[in-house]
Motif scaffolding. Structure first.
Motif, mmCIF file in Angstrom:
data_model
loop_
_atom_site.group_PDB
_atom_site.id
_atom_site.type_symbol
_atom_site.label_atom_id
_atom_site.label_comp_id
_atom_site.label_asym_id
_atom_site.label_seq_id
_atom_site.Cartn_x
_atom_site.Cartn_y
_atom_site.Cartn_z
ATOM 1 N N ARG A 1 0.812 -1.224 0.000
ATOM 2 C CA ARG A 1 0.000 0.000 0.000
ATOM 3 C C ARG A 1 0.844 1.271 0.000
ATOM 4 N N LEU A 2 2.157 1.138 0.250
ATOM 5 C CA LEU A 2 3.046 2.292 0.150
ATOM 6 C C LEU A 2 3.970 2.167 -1.055
ATOM 7 N N TRP A 3 3.517 1.454 -2.078
ATOM 8 C CA TRP A 3 4.256 1.417 -3.332
ATOM 9 C C TRP A 3 4.279 2.835 -3.921
ATOM 10 N N PRO A 4 5.349 3.271 -4.568
ATOM 11 C CA PRO A 4 6.549 2.541 -4.974
ATOM 12 C C PRO A 4 7.699 2.585 -3.963
ATOM 13 N N LEU A 5 7.506 3.247 -2.800
ATOM 14 C CA LEU A 5 8.574 3.294 -1.804
ATOM 15 C C LEU A 5 8.765 1.934 -1.140
ATOM 16 N N SER A 6 7.661 1.234 -0.927
ATOM 17 C CA SER A 6 7.693 -0.078 -0.286
ATOM 18 C C SER A 6 7.352 -1.145 -1.316
ATOM 19 N N SER B 1 -0.326 4.852 14.566
ATOM 20 C CA SER B 1 -0.630 4.702 13.147
ATOM 21 C C SER B 1 0.062 3.458 12.624
ATOM 22 N N ASP B 2 -0.622 2.751 11.739
ATOM 23 C CA ASP B 2 0.026 1.609 11.086
ATOM 24 C C ASP B 2 0.611 2.005 9.736
ATOM 25 N N LEU B 3 0.600 3.310 9.421
ATOM 26 C CA LEU B 3 1.092 3.805 8.136
ATOM 27 C C LEU B 3 0.586 2.928 6.986
ATOM 28 N N GLY B 4 -0.716 2.686 7.014
ATOM 29 C CA GLY B 4 -1.307 1.772 6.049
ATOM 30 C C GLY B 4 -1.636 2.379 4.711
ATOM 31 N N SER B 5 -1.357 3.658 4.528
ATOM 32 C CA SER B 5 -1.620 4.303 3.245
ATOM 33 C C SER B 5 -0.785 5.574 3.159
ATOM 34 N N TRP B 6 -0.703 6.116 1.945
ATOM 35 C CA TRP B 6 0.022 7.378 1.784
ATOM 36 C C TRP B 6 -0.706 8.525 2.483
ATOM 37 N N ALA B 7 -2.022 8.415 2.629
ATOM 38 C CA ALA B 7 -2.756 9.434 3.382
ATOM 39 C C ALA B 7 -2.307 9.433 4.844
ATOM 40 N N VAL C 1 4.597 10.365 -5.789
ATOM 41 C CA VAL C 1 5.766 9.733 -5.183
ATOM 42 C C VAL C 1 6.689 9.298 -6.311
ATOM 43 N N ALA C 2 7.893 9.853 -6.342
ATOM 44 C CA ALA C 2 8.836 9.582 -7.424
ATOM 45 C C ALA C 2 10.033 8.812 -6.895
ATOM 46 N N MET C 3 10.287 7.663 -7.512
ATOM 47 C CA MET C 3 11.468 6.857 -7.254
ATOM 48 C C MET C 3 12.339 6.894 -8.505
ATOM 49 N N PRO C 4 13.584 6.449 -8.427
ATOM 50 C CA PRO C 4 14.420 6.456 -9.630
ATOM 51 C C PRO C 4 13.857 5.634 -10.780
ATOM 52 N N ASP C 5 13.030 4.612 -10.453
ATOM 53 C CA ASP C 5 12.546 3.709 -11.497
ATOM 54 C C ASP C 5 11.034 3.662 -11.643
ATOM 55 N N ALA C 6 10.296 4.452 -10.849
ATOM 56 C CA ALA C 6 8.833 4.417 -10.921
ATOM 57 C C ALA C 6 8.260 5.678 -10.293
ATOM 58 N N VAL C 7 7.123 6.123 -10.816
ATOM 59 C CA VAL C 7 6.440 7.310 -10.295
ATOM 60 C C VAL C 7 4.964 6.975 -10.118
ATOM 61 N N MET D 1 -5.577 11.675 -3.804
ATOM 62 C CA MET D 1 -5.369 11.355 -2.398
ATOM 63 C C MET D 1 -6.518 10.530 -1.829
ATOM 64 N N ALA D 2 -7.699 10.651 -2.401
ATOM 65 C CA ALA D 2 -8.845 9.869 -1.924
ATOM 66 C C ALA D 2 -8.726 8.394 -2.276
ATOM 67 N N ARG D 3 -7.768 8.036 -3.136
ATOM 68 C CA ARG D 3 -7.628 6.641 -3.580
ATOM 69 C C ARG D 3 -6.391 5.957 -3.008
ATOM 70 N N THR D 4 -5.811 6.519 -1.962
ATOM 71 C CA THR D 4 -4.561 5.942 -1.460
ATOM 72 C C THR D 4 -4.745 4.543 -0.877
ATOM 73 N N GLN D 5 -5.945 4.199 -0.432
ATOM 74 C CA GLN D 5 -6.176 2.843 0.073
ATOM 75 C C GLN D 5 -6.176 1.815 -1.053
ATOM 76 N N ASP D 6 -6.219 2.285 -2.311
ATOM 77 C CA ASP D 6 -6.308 1.378 -3.451
ATOM 78 C C ASP D 6 -4.965 1.155 -4.146
ATOM 79 N N VAL D 7 -3.871 1.616 -3.532
ATOM 80 C CA VAL D 7 -2.569 1.486 -4.190
ATOM 81 C C VAL D 7 -2.200 0.022 -4.392
#
Length: 481
Positions: free
Chosen positions: A16-21, A276-282, A331-337, A342-348
């Motif tokens: 749910r924290l893709w692309p960082l996780s 918090s369980d940091l379960g989403s980007w929100a 969220v920008a990573m070297p290989d993915a963006v 923000m209302a859809r962060t639970q759907d990552v």
């Protein structure tokens, strides 16, 4: 009085924290909220003494891919790890908790064990220790204790705990009526208004013998395979590998479903402080805080005329600019963006599934691949060549190996490498290079006291990481990890 043994569950993939996780390096190892990882924060929170508590070294359950990350991060945080149990495959939390209890009960059946996920944020350590102390009183009386978070809003992403009565404000353990599955929004609103429900934090405290007895009573089918997996566990360096054949015979089920929802000796400790369980980007945005426009920036990021947005760059050389964004996640990573409402962060998590269906490597893996000796990252890849940056930690060494399909050219750009090629051993310093012919038996070591960096150019008909024949390895790895 026995010390409380923290049992840290550290095997999740954190999609749910893709692309960082990602599966190869999930969120518990990432530095999301500061200079330490979530795992380090969890272990530090459950260490030492305080509020009348005494913590034993933490027991960690993880998988083979993460075993070196676990010990490295704990030692980096100044925490001496206790037993690290390696799960041969993911079987959810019930087998993991039972395995930990059986291992602990060999020497200390009366010892209390505090089971905690490795990826939660609980900033008020003193308040949390006070809650643990309350729970310990009940656990020593044979209760199975869970911790419930006072809800602040009608959350649909958490399970709930039904107390029957409102907490009395003392923080003392009280009987738990039942577990409630994740509700819809209207039900969540009703439960919030009732004041008799708490969020289920997934944190538990009990004596080893009591949770084993609960498994024997309510999930007897799990006991035999997990017990056998523990009894046949094999020591591997500083780790304990549970027996894979017996472990595979255990059902994949959560400890909530297997035991906690069926037991009649349940208590809950209300916790009214921040969690918090940091379960989403929100949730990350909420934890990080926002400016007067509701904008949260992280890394080299710039916002112009933006509102209610999270803009984060995880690459020093990648400046991310938001212009006129409203309620947008970037969220920008070297290989993915990732760019999302923000209302859809639970759907990552659905994004990860879609990428997997397309066979996209970024769904699960980073360009940077962490290994016990350091890491490597791919800089360029084509049909018959690949360019990597390789960083080797001081005193570390890659395995003695050869390749069937590729040759390699190494250029040292920082530090000094000790290089073995067949019968030749020599030092290669900064700005020097060496050629490793196809089929040559070779090894790279860092004899220095600072990280050593080199550029590797591979050429050949096949460049996969499984083209490795190992002859010797100080990390006793069993595959291409």
């Amino acid at each position: 009085m026995h010390a409380i043994t923290p049992v840290i569950l550290c095997g999740g993939s954190g999609t749910r924290l893709w692309p960082l996780s990602r599966k190869s390096y999930p969120k518990q190892f990432a530095r999301i909220m500061g200079d330490e990882s979530l795992l380090q924060g969890c272990a530090r929170r459950l260490s030492g003494q305080g509020e009348g508590l005494d913590f034993a070294p933490p027991m960690v359950l993880t998988n083979a891919d993460f075993r070196f990350m676990v010990t490295e991060q704990l030692l980096e945080a100044g925490i001496d790890p206790g037993p690290v149990l390696i799960e041969p495959e993911a079987r959810n939390t019930a087998p993991a908790v039972l395995a930990a209890a059986l291992h602990l009960a060999k020497d200390s059946p009366d010892a209390l064990m505090l089971v905690a996920p490795s990826d939660h944020v609980i900033p008020d350590t003193s308040a949390f220790h006070a809650a643990i102390a309350k729970g310990a009183e009940a656990a020593r009386d044979g209760r199975l204790v869970t911790f419930g978070i006072a809800p602040t809003h009608p959350e649909t992403g958490y399970g709930y705990l039904d107390l029957g009565d409102a907490p009395d404000g003392t923080g003392a353990a009280m009987p738990l009526r039942r577990f409630v599955e994740k509700p819809d929004l209207e039900t969540a609103k009703t439960m919030l208004e009732a004041g008799t429900y708490l969020w289920n934090a997934g944190i538990f405290l009990f004596a080893a013998r009591d949770i084993i007895a609960a498994f024997e009573a309510h999930a007897p089918g799990l006991v035999a395979p997990v017990r056998a997996a523990v009894e046949k566990a094999r020591a591997d360096l500083g780790f304990l590998r549970l027996d894979p054949e017996d472990w595979a015979g255990a059902d994949s089920i959560s400890v909530d479903f297997a035991v906690m929802e069926r037991a009649d000796n349940l208590s809950v400790v209300p916790y009214a402080h921040h969690w918090s369980d940091l379960g989403s980007w929100a949730a990350v945005q909420q934890e990080a805080g926002a400016d007067e426009n509701g904008v949260t920036l992280s890394g080299p990021a710039t916002a112009i005329d933006c509102e209610g947005s999270l803009i984060r760059s995880e690459s020093e050389g990648l400046e991310v600019v938001g212009l006129g964004l409203k309620n947008t996640l970037v969220v920008a990573m070297p290989d993915a963006v990732l760019v999302a409402d923000m209302a859809r962060t639970q759907d990552v998590g659905a994004v990860v599934k879609a990428l997997r269906a397309k066979g996209v490597a970024q769904a699960d893996s980073f360009a940077r691949d962490h290994r016990p000796w350091g890491y490597f990252e791919t800089l360029a890849l084509s049909g018959r060549f690949q360019v990597k940056r390789i960083v080797v930690k001081p005193g570390a060494a890659l395995s003695l190996q050869s390749h069937v399909h590729r040759a390699e050219h190494w250029i040292v750009v920082s530090g000094t490498a000790k290089v073995t090629i067949d019968d030749t051993v020599k030092l290669v310093s900064e700005n020097e290079s060496v050629y490793v012919p196809l089929g040559a038996v070779h090894r790279m070591e860092n004899p220095g006291k600072v990280p050593m960096t080199l550029i590797e150019v591979q050429t050949g008909s096949y460049l996969g990481e499984d083209d490795i024949i190992r002859y010797e390895d100080v990390y006793a790895r069993e595959s291409d990890d």
